[in-house]
Design a protein around this motif. Sequence first.
Motif, PDB file in Angstrom:
ATOM      1  N   LYS A 204       0.870  -1.174   0.000  1.00  0.00           N
ATOM      2  CA  LYS A 204       0.000   0.000   0.000  1.00  0.00           C
ATOM      3  C   LYS A 204       0.908   1.226   0.000  1.00  0.00           C
ATOM      4  O   LYS A 204       1.997   1.188   0.573  1.00  0.00           O
ATOM      5  CB  LYS A 204      -0.877   0.016   1.267  1.00  0.00           C
TER       6      LYS A 204
ATOM      7  N   GLN B 112      -7.446   4.766   5.504  1.00  0.00           N
ATOM      8  CA  GLN B 112      -7.213   4.025   4.268  1.00  0.00           C
ATOM      9  C   GLN B 112      -8.110   4.587   3.176  1.00  0.00           C
ATOM     10  O   GLN B 112      -9.316   4.668   3.345  1.00  0.00           O
ATOM     11  CB  GLN B 112      -7.514   2.538   4.463  1.00  0.00           C
TER      12      GLN B 112
ATOM     13  N   ASP C  33       4.196   0.146   2.141  1.00  0.00           N
ATOM     14  CA  ASP C  33       4.043  -0.533   3.416  1.00  0.00           C
ATOM     15  C   ASP C  33       3.077  -1.694   3.210  1.00  0.00           C
ATOM     16  O   ASP C  33       2.091  -1.561   2.498  1.00  0.00           O
ATOM     17  CB  ASP C  33       3.449   0.471   4.432  1.00  0.00           C
TER      18      ASP C  33
ATOM     19  N   TYR D 253       2.832  10.610   3.975  1.00  0.00           N
ATOM     20  CA  TYR D 253       2.982  11.170   5.315  1.00  0.00           C
ATOM     21  C   TYR D 253       3.619  12.551   5.267  1.00  0.00           C
ATOM     22  O   TYR D 253       4.158  12.964   4.233  1.00  0.00           O
ATOM     23  CB  TYR D 253       3.795  10.225   6.217  1.00  0.00           C
TER      24      TYR D 253
ATOM     25  N   TYR E 164      -2.701  13.088   8.941  1.00  0.00           N
ATOM     26  CA  TYR E 164      -4.075  13.248   8.463  1.00  0.00           C
ATOM     27  C   TYR E 164      -4.552  14.706   8.428  1.00  0.00           C
ATOM     28  O   TYR E 164      -5.031  15.166   7.395  1.00  0.00           O
ATOM     29  CB  TYR E 164      -4.994  12.376   9.321  1.00  0.00           C
TER      30      TYR E 164
ATOM     31  N   ARG F 157       1.992   4.624   1.392  1.00  0.00           N
ATOM     32  CA  ARG F 157       1.843   5.459   2.585  1.00  0.00           C
ATOM     33  C   ARG F 157       2.275   6.879   2.227  1.00  0.00           C
ATOM     34  O   ARG F 157       3.358   7.090   1.690  1.00  0.00           O
ATOM     35  CB  ARG F 157       2.698   4.914   3.729  1.00  0.00           C
TER      36      ARG F 157
ATOM     37  N   SER G  44      -1.006  -1.867   7.618  1.00  0.00           N
ATOM     38  CA  SER G  44      -1.611  -0.598   7.987  1.00  0.00           C
ATOM     39  C   SER G  44      -1.788  -0.579   9.501  1.00  0.00           C
ATOM     40  O   SER G  44      -2.149  -1.594  10.106  1.00  0.00           O
ATOM     41  CB  SER G  44      -2.944  -0.390   7.269  1.00  0.00           C
TER      42      SER G  44
ATOM     43  N   LEU H  51      -2.423   4.874   2.423  1.00  0.00           N
ATOM     44  CA  LEU H  51      -2.491   4.998   3.878  1.00  0.00           C
ATOM     45  C   LEU H  51      -2.046   6.382   4.318  1.00  0.00           C
ATOM     46  O   LEU H  51      -1.081   6.924   3.773  1.00  0.00           O
ATOM     47  CB  LEU H  51      -1.574   3.966   4.548  1.00  0.00           C
ATOM     48  N   VAL H  52      -2.739   6.937   5.313  1.00  0.00           N
ATOM     49  CA  VAL H  52      -2.345   8.211   5.911  1.00  0.00           C
ATOM     50  C   VAL H  52      -2.411   8.022   7.428  1.00  0.00           C
ATOM     51  O   VAL H  52      -3.466   7.670   7.962  1.00  0.00           O
ATOM     52  CB  VAL H  52      -3.276   9.373   5.493  1.00  0.00           C
ATOM     53  N   ASP H  53      -1.287   8.238   8.130  1.00  0.00           N
ATOM     54  CA  ASP H  53      -1.281   8.061   9.575  1.00  0.00           C
ATOM     55  C   ASP H  53      -1.994   9.226  10.267  1.00  0.00           C
ATOM     56  O   ASP H  53      -2.220  10.271   9.672  1.00  0.00           O
ATOM     57  CB  ASP H  53       0.153   7.906  10.102  1.00  0.00           C
TER      58      ASP H  53
ATOM     59  N   ASP I 242      -4.341   4.379  11.017  1.00  0.00           N
ATOM     60  CA  ASP I 242      -4.202   4.816   9.624  1.00  0.00           C
ATOM     61  C   ASP I 242      -5.560   5.012   8.971  1.00  0.00           C
ATOM     62  O   ASP I 242      -6.458   4.181   9.130  1.00  0.00           O
ATOM     63  CB  ASP I 242      -3.446   3.776   8.787  1.00  0.00           C
TER      64      ASP I 242
END
Length: 118
Positions: free
Chosen positions: A36, A65, A56, A40, A80, A38, A59, A74-76, A63
């Motif tokens: 996926k 999705q 990554d 960031y 975000y 990521r 997840s 993915l965004v942590d 995260d």
Amino acid sequence: MMSGVEEFVPEPLLVTQNAVSKVKDLIDEEGNPELKLRVYVTGGGCSGFQYGFAFDEVSGDDDAQIEKSGVTVLVDSMSYPYLVGATLDYQEGLQGSRFTVENPNASSTCGCGSSFSI
């Protein structure tokens, strides 16, 4: 009782078809369908923050999705708030090929386009 009013939840990150196509190509090259992308935000860069991209397999619980055309981004939770409403794109041009983020939240960006400030 529900009122019938739906809460609008904006997508944290809009992903263009160019970005989806490139992510699919890179995943195919790696031969790992579990990967996926990521996206960031980290401190640093000439304007205070900069964007980062990595693949990554896993997840995290926190995260967000974003699924688009069979690709997961993915965004942590720390990144975000900086990325809500932004657009992830992939561009090929004279400066090379790269993922880019167009962010309406950024008050200023640097010339290289990879760092920004809020």
